[in-house]
Write a protein that holds these residues in place. Structure first.
Motif, PDB file in Angstrom:
ATOM      1  N   VAL A 116       0.862  -1.182   0.000  1.00 31.60           N
ATOM      2  CA  VAL A 116       0.000   0.000   0.000  1.00 31.60           C
ATOM      3  C   VAL A 116       0.899   1.233   0.000  1.00 31.60           C
ATOM      4  CG1 VAL A 116      -1.651   1.352   1.359  1.00 31.60           C
ATOM      5  CG2 VAL A 116      -1.928  -1.118   1.170  1.00 31.60           C
ATOM      6  N   PRO A 117       0.726   2.113  -0.978  1.00 30.15           N
ATOM      7  CA  PRO A 117       1.601   3.299  -1.018  1.00 30.15           C
ATOM      8  C   PRO A 117       1.304   4.265   0.127  1.00 30.15           C
ATOM      9  CG  PRO A 117      -0.028   3.381  -2.786  1.00 30.15           C
ATOM     10  CD  PRO A 117      -0.237   2.088  -2.086  1.00 30.15           C
ATOM     11  N   TYR A 128      10.576   6.730   3.922  1.00 29.04           N
ATOM     12  CA  TYR A 128      10.411   5.391   3.347  1.00 29.04           C
ATOM     13  C   TYR A 128       8.977   4.918   3.580  1.00 29.04           C
ATOM     14  CZ  TYR A 128      10.831   4.098   8.280  1.00 29.04           C
ATOM     15  OH  TYR A 128      10.651   4.016   9.630  1.00 29.04           O
ATOM     16  N   ASN A 129       8.585   3.946   2.751  1.00 30.12           N
ATOM     17  CA  ASN A 129       7.276   3.324   2.937  1.00 30.12           C
ATOM     18  C   ASN A 129       7.480   1.992   3.652  1.00 30.12           C
ATOM     19  OD1 ASN A 129       4.790   2.135   2.800  1.00 30.12           O
ATOM     20  ND2 ASN A 129       4.691   2.037   0.564  1.00 30.12           N
ATOM     21  N   GLN A 130       7.025   1.902   4.881  1.00 26.41           N
ATOM     22  CA  GLN A 130       7.259   0.693   5.681  1.00 26.41           C
ATOM     23  C   GLN A 130       6.653  -0.557   5.053  1.00 26.41           C
ATOM     24  OE1 GLN A 130       5.386   3.252   6.581  1.00 26.41           O
ATOM     25  NE2 GLN A 130       3.384   2.523   7.262  1.00 26.41           N
ATOM     26  N   SER A 131       5.526  -0.383   4.325  1.00 23.45           N
ATOM     27  CA  SER A 131       4.867  -1.547   3.717  1.00 23.45           C
ATOM     28  C   SER A 131       5.715  -2.173   2.610  1.00 23.45           C
ATOM     29  CB  SER A 131       3.502  -1.156   3.162  1.00 23.45           C
ATOM     30  OG  SER A 131       2.667  -0.751   4.231  1.00 23.45           O
ATOM     31  N   VAL A 191      -2.173  -7.527  -1.621  1.00 21.15           N
ATOM     32  CA  VAL A 191      -1.925  -6.144  -1.194  1.00 21.15           C
ATOM     33  C   VAL A 191      -1.434  -6.186   0.255  1.00 21.15           C
ATOM     34  CG1 VAL A 191      -2.872  -3.819  -1.015  1.00 21.15           C
ATOM     35  CG2 VAL A 191      -3.810  -5.409  -2.690  1.00 21.15           C
ATOM     36  N   VAL A 192      -0.298  -5.520   0.498  1.00 22.90           N
ATOM     37  CA  VAL A 192       0.387  -5.624   1.790  1.00 22.90           C
ATOM     38  C   VAL A 192       0.372  -4.284   2.526  1.00 22.90           C
ATOM     39  CG1 VAL A 192       2.619  -6.074   2.880  1.00 22.90           C
ATOM     40  CG2 VAL A 192       1.914  -7.417   0.903  1.00 22.90           C
ATOM     41  N   ASP A 193      -0.072  -4.326   3.787  1.00 24.20           N
ATOM     42  CA  ASP A 193      -0.038  -3.118   4.618  1.00 24.20           C
ATOM     43  C   ASP A 193       0.568  -3.475   5.976  1.00 24.20           C
ATOM     44  OD1 ASP A 193      -0.345  -0.476   5.228  1.00 24.20           O
ATOM     45  OD2 ASP A 193      -2.520  -0.430   5.032  1.00 24.20           O
ATOM     46  N   ASP A 194       0.845  -2.481   6.803  1.00 22.18           N
ATOM     47  CA  ASP A 194       1.413  -2.790   8.127  1.00 22.18           C
ATOM     48  C   ASP A 194       0.325  -3.226   9.104  1.00 22.18           C
ATOM     49  OD1 ASP A 194       0.345  -0.247   8.212  1.00 22.18           O
ATOM     50  OD2 ASP A 194       2.144   0.729   8.958  1.00 22.18           O
ATOM     51  N   VAL A 195      -0.670  -2.353   9.317  1.00 21.14           N
ATOM     52  CA  VAL A 195      -1.754  -2.682  10.235  1.00 21.14           C
ATOM     53  C   VAL A 195      -3.087  -2.368   9.559  1.00 21.14           C
ATOM     54  CG1 VAL A 195      -2.800  -2.170  12.480  1.00 21.14           C
ATOM     55  CG2 VAL A 195      -0.319  -2.167  12.257  1.00 21.14           C
ATOM     56  N   ILE A 196      -4.041  -3.261   9.690  1.00 23.26           N
ATOM     57  CA  ILE A 196      -5.388  -3.006   9.175  1.00 23.26           C
ATOM     58  C   ILE A 196      -6.265  -2.585  10.346  1.00 23.26           C
ATOM     59  CG2 ILE A 196      -7.479  -4.058   8.212  1.00 23.26           C
ATOM     60  CD1 ILE A 196      -5.773  -5.782   6.454  1.00 23.26           C
ATOM     61  N   THR A 197      -6.887  -1.423  10.230  1.00 20.08           N
ATOM     62  CA  THR A 197      -7.811  -1.010  11.293  1.00 20.08           C
ATOM     63  C   THR A 197      -9.252  -1.113  10.796  1.00 20.08           C
ATOM     64  OG1 THR A 197      -7.206   1.258  10.720  1.00 20.08           O
ATOM     65  CG2 THR A 197      -6.256   0.371  12.709  1.00 20.08           C
TER      66      THR A 197
END
Ligand SMILES: [Zn+2]
Length: 225
Positions: A116-117, A128-131, A191-197
């Motif tokens: 995810v950008p 940087y983009n952690q994802s 699709v990859v993200d750090d945390v999904i809320t």
């Protein structure tokens, strides 16, 4: 040369990002004890897990992975904090590898991983983009493609913001768009993200990807919370 590297690690030991203990004879940023004892959620074993439910009625998903349990004060919370706010990008790769292992265990065949950008303003501040680093860890295990250019955040200029104010959701000064989609046609995309809320960001990304010809889409995050 082993003597030299042992000597260097004695002088400058690697410190575990999760427990502050000294790491011996490895380049990792998390010690093997912490790594094998991280709180896993095992939610992926249930196709209708609570992350998957966030997408119901909005966009069809193949599968949702949230690998770890995010609990106040636990090592996962600390590692995610280090990754997002302390420049510890290596943590993203280490945790991404664990996400990748879980996906491999599920036997799901992923063709392309897309992080995810980050909002351009945030990216400028954070650098940087952690994802992206999580996605690199996932890719290392799944041996699939990594695409970090097709999904982008579009930022409205100030004049557009004013003009479209009434047509858009409150304080949404950005949206997503997809580019160069030919290479994604017919693919199963993760699709990859750090945390999904709430899942709102992911839903928007997944809708765009599902709009590309013959795609299937799955999502992964380190944790939900
Ligand atoms: Zn440790």
């Amino acid at each position: 040369m082993k003597f030299v590297s042992d000597f260097v690690s004695l002088m400058y030991p690697n410190i575990c990002s999760a427990c502050n203990g000294v790491i011996h004879n490895t380049d990792s940023v998390v010690c093997s004890f912490c790594l094998s004892n991280l709180a896993k959620s095992y939610e992926f074993k249930d196709k209708q897990n609570k992350t998957a439910q966030l997408f119901w009625g909005k966009v069809p998903l193949e599968h949702a992975f949230t690998t770890f349990k995010y609990v106040k004060g636990n090592k996962i919370q600390r590692l995610i904090y280090d990754l997002k706010y302390d420049g510890n990008t290596e943590v993203g790769k280490v945790l991404g590898v664990e996400v990748g292992r879980e996906i491999a265990e599920s036997k799901l065949k992923i063709d392309v991983v897309i992080p995810v950008p980050l909002h351009p303003k945030k990216k400028k501040m954070r650098g940087y983009n952690q994802s992206l680093f999580i996605a690199q860890g996932v890719q290392e295990i799944l041996k699939c493609d990594l695409n970090d250019y097709s999904l982008q955040r579009i930022v409205f200029t100030e004049s557009q913001t004013r003009k479209n104010k009434l047509e858009r959701h409150d304080n949404m000064d950005e949206k997503f768009a997809v580019f160069n989609t030919e290479s994604l046609e017919g693919k199963h995309i993760l699709v990859v993200d750090d945390v999904i809320t709430t899942g709102a960001t992911m839903v928007e990304c997944c809708k765009l990807i599902k709009g590309i010809k013959d795609t299937r889409v799955s999502v992964s995050a380190l944790a939900s919370g």
